[in-house]
Design a protein around this motif. Structure first.
Motif, PDB file in Angstrom:
ATOM      1  N   MET A   1     -15.114   4.776 -15.406  1.00 26.77           N
ATOM      2  CA  MET A   1     -14.439   4.871 -14.136  1.00 26.77           C
ATOM      3  C   MET A   1     -13.179   4.022 -14.188  1.00 26.77           C
ATOM      4  SD  MET A   1     -15.735   3.732 -10.386  1.00 26.77           S
ATOM      5  CE  MET A   1     -16.015   5.214  -9.500  1.00 26.77           C
ATOM      6  N   SER A   2     -12.101   4.532 -13.585  1.00 23.93           N
ATOM      7  CA  SER A   2     -10.830   3.826 -13.563  1.00 23.93           C
ATOM      8  C   SER A   2     -10.452   3.497 -12.126  1.00 23.93           C
ATOM      9  CB  SER A   2      -9.733   4.681 -14.185  1.00 23.93           C
ATOM     10  OG  SER A   2     -10.047   5.012 -15.501  1.00 23.93           O
ATOM     11  N   PHE A   3      -9.707   2.419 -11.969  1.00 24.66           N
ATOM     12  CA  PHE A   3      -9.231   2.007 -10.660  1.00 24.66           C
ATOM     13  C   PHE A   3      -7.769   1.668 -10.787  1.00 24.66           C
ATOM     14  CE2 PHE A   3      -9.347   0.350  -6.483  1.00 24.66           C
ATOM     15  CZ  PHE A   3      -8.553  -0.766  -6.479  1.00 24.66           C
ATOM     16  N   PHE A   4      -6.964   2.164  -9.851  1.00 25.30           N
ATOM     17  CA  PHE A   4      -5.527   1.938  -9.865  1.00 25.30           C
ATOM     18  C   PHE A   4      -5.096   1.463  -8.493  1.00 25.30           C
ATOM     19  CE2 PHE A   4      -1.313   3.618  -8.832  1.00 25.30           C
ATOM     20  CZ  PHE A   4      -0.560   2.997  -9.803  1.00 25.30           C
ATOM     21  N   CYS A   5      -4.258   0.449  -8.454  1.00 28.31           N
ATOM     22  CA  CYS A   5      -3.761  -0.081  -7.195  1.00 28.31           C
ATOM     23  C   CYS A   5      -2.312  -0.510  -7.381  1.00 28.31           C
ATOM     24  CB  CYS A   5      -4.606  -1.277  -6.763  1.00 28.31           C
ATOM     25  SG  CYS A   5      -3.995  -2.075  -5.285  1.00 28.31           S
ATOM     26  N   ALA A   6      -1.418  -0.041  -6.536  1.00 27.88           N
ATOM     27  CA  ALA A   6      -0.018  -0.468  -6.570  1.00 27.88           C
ATOM     28  C   ALA A   6       0.197  -1.456  -5.434  1.00 27.88           C
ATOM     29  CB  ALA A   6       0.912   0.719  -6.431  1.00 27.88           C
ATOM     30  N   CYS A   7       0.766  -2.608  -5.748  1.00 22.31           N
ATOM     31  CA  CYS A   7       0.940  -3.679  -4.771  1.00 22.31           C
ATOM     32  C   CYS A   7       2.335  -4.265  -4.892  1.00 22.31           C
ATOM     33  CB  CYS A   7      -0.080  -4.781  -5.011  1.00 22.31           C
ATOM     34  SG  CYS A   7      -1.774  -4.204  -5.059  1.00 22.31           S
ATOM     35  N   SER A   8       2.708  -5.053  -3.913  1.00 21.76           N
ATOM     36  CA  SER A   8       3.984  -5.760  -3.986  1.00 21.76           C
ATOM     37  C   SER A   8       3.765  -7.221  -3.627  1.00 21.76           C
ATOM     38  CB  SER A   8       5.015  -5.139  -3.047  1.00 21.76           C
ATOM     39  OG  SER A   8       4.639  -5.314  -1.713  1.00 21.76           O
ATOM     40  N   GLU A   9       4.518  -8.055  -4.311  1.00 24.33           N
ATOM     41  CA  GLU A   9       4.483  -9.499  -4.035  1.00 24.33           C
ATOM     42  C   GLU A   9       5.924  -9.970  -4.014  1.00 24.33           C
ATOM     43  OE1 GLU A   9       3.117 -13.460  -6.349  1.00 24.33           O
ATOM     44  OE2 GLU A   9       1.610 -11.894  -6.168  1.00 24.33           O
ATOM     45  N   GLY A  10       6.403 -10.317  -2.846  1.00 23.93           N
ATOM     46  CA  GLY A  10       7.811 -10.657  -2.731  1.00 23.93           C
ATOM     47  C   GLY A  10       8.639  -9.399  -2.959  1.00 23.93           C
ATOM     48  N   ASN A  11       9.544  -9.434  -3.926  1.00 22.30           N
ATOM     49  CA  ASN A  11      10.366  -8.273  -4.257  1.00 22.30           C
ATOM     50  C   ASN A  11       9.838  -7.511  -5.465  1.00 22.30           C
ATOM     51  OD1 ASN A  11      12.097  -8.818  -2.169  1.00 22.30           O
ATOM     52  ND2 ASN A  11      13.501 -10.014  -3.406  1.00 22.30           N
ATOM     53  N   ALA A  12       8.794  -8.002  -6.110  1.00 21.99           N
ATOM     54  CA  ALA A  12       8.280  -7.376  -7.332  1.00 21.99           C
ATOM     55  C   ALA A  12       7.143  -6.404  -7.007  1.00 21.99           C
ATOM     56  CB  ALA A  12       7.784  -8.439  -8.301  1.00 21.99           C
ATOM     57  N   LEU A  13       7.240  -5.202  -7.573  1.00 21.67           N
ATOM     58  CA  LEU A  13       6.161  -4.232  -7.470  1.00 21.67           C
ATOM     59  C   LEU A  13       5.332  -4.286  -8.748  1.00 21.67           C
ATOM     60  CD1 LEU A  13       8.103  -1.163  -6.078  1.00 21.67           C
ATOM     61  CD2 LEU A  13       6.494  -2.590  -4.847  1.00 21.67           C
ATOM     62  N   PHE A  14       4.042  -4.182  -8.607  1.00 22.08           N
ATOM     63  CA  PHE A  14       3.198  -4.170  -9.798  1.00 22.08           C
ATOM     64  C   PHE A  14       1.977  -3.307  -9.544  1.00 22.08           C
ATOM     65  CE2 PHE A  14       1.777  -7.654  -7.177  1.00 22.08           C
ATOM     66  CZ  PHE A  14       0.401  -7.627  -7.270  1.00 22.08           C
ATOM     67  N   CYS A  15       1.309  -2.921 -10.620  1.00 23.24           N
ATOM     68  CA  CYS A  15       0.073  -2.156 -10.470  1.00 23.24           C
ATOM     69  C   CYS A  15      -1.025  -2.836 -11.271  1.00 23.24           C
ATOM     70  CB  CYS A  15       0.260  -0.704 -10.897  1.00 23.24           C
ATOM     71  SG  CYS A  15       0.515  -0.434 -12.631  1.00 23.24           S
ATOM     72  N   VAL A  16      -2.236  -2.649 -10.786  1.00 23.86           N
ATOM     73  CA  VAL A  16      -3.422  -3.210 -11.426  1.00 23.86           C
ATOM     74  C   VAL A  16      -4.308  -2.046 -11.838  1.00 23.86           C
ATOM     75  CG1 VAL A  16      -5.442  -4.678 -11.131  1.00 23.86           C
ATOM     76  CG2 VAL A  16      -3.308  -5.269  -9.978  1.00 23.86           C
ATOM     77  N   LEU A  17      -4.654  -1.973 -13.120  1.00 28.27           N
ATOM     78  CA  LEU A  17      -5.534  -0.939 -13.641  1.00 28.27           C
ATOM     79  C   LEU A  17      -6.812  -1.592 -14.119  1.00 28.27           C
ATOM     80  CD1 LEU A  17      -2.755   0.723 -15.674  1.00 28.27           C
ATOM     81  CD2 LEU A  17      -4.108   1.975 -14.021  1.00 28.27           C
ATOM     82  N   TYR A  18      -7.936  -1.020 -13.722  1.00 26.34           N
ATOM     83  CA  TYR A  18      -9.220  -1.515 -14.187  1.00 26.34           C
ATOM     84  C   TYR A  18      -9.963  -0.340 -14.808  1.00 26.34           C
ATOM     85  CZ  TYR A  18     -13.932  -3.279 -14.327  1.00 26.34           C
ATOM     86  OH  TYR A  18     -15.166  -3.642 -14.758  1.00 26.34           O
ATOM     87  N   PHE A  19     -10.363  -0.491 -16.077  1.00 17.53           N
ATOM     88  CA  PHE A  19     -11.058   0.585 -16.763  1.00 17.53           C
ATOM     89  C   PHE A  19     -11.912   0.015 -17.879  1.00 17.53           C
ATOM     90  CE2 PHE A  19      -8.007   0.387 -20.238  1.00 17.53           C
ATOM     91  CZ  PHE A  19      -6.890  -0.097 -19.614  1.00 17.53           C
ATOM     92  N   VAL A  20     -13.123   0.460 -17.978  1.00 19.78           N
ATOM     93  CA  VAL A  20     -14.074   0.107 -19.048  1.00 19.78           C
ATOM     94  C   VAL A  20     -14.106  -1.409 -19.271  1.00 19.78           C
ATOM     95  CG1 VAL A  20     -14.877   0.712 -21.356  1.00 19.78           C
ATOM     96  CG2 VAL A  20     -13.462   2.318 -20.108  1.00 19.78           C
ATOM     97  N   GLY A  21     -14.182  -2.181 -18.206  1.00 19.31           N
ATOM     98  CA  GLY A  21     -14.288  -3.623 -18.326  1.00 19.31           C
ATOM     99  C   GLY A  21     -12.997  -4.332 -18.675  1.00 19.31           C
TER     100      GLY A  21
END
Length: 54
Positions: A1-21
């Motif tokens: 199972m995979s998890f994807f989340c796009a977030c922002s902190e200040g002016n920077a955009l980033f994404c967090v991917l979680y997959f297979v531990g």
């Protein structure tokens, strides 16, 4: 199972991917398209297509 989340902190955009531990945090470009490539339910790569429209 995979998890994807796009977030922002200040002016920077980033994404967090979680997959297979595993967790991967990557910054997103200011302009462009980001594709998460999967194969058989597993994340294989993250592809960036940067550019600006005129």
């Amino acid at each position: 199972m995979s998890f994807f989340c796009a977030c922002s902190e200040g002016n920077a955009l980033f994404c967090v991917l979680y997959f297979v531990g595993k967790t991967k945090i990557t910054t997103l470009p200011d302009h462009g398209e980001t594709k998460v490539i999967t194969h058989q339910g597993k994340v294989k790569r993250i592809r960036y297509d940067e550019g600006e429209e005129f």
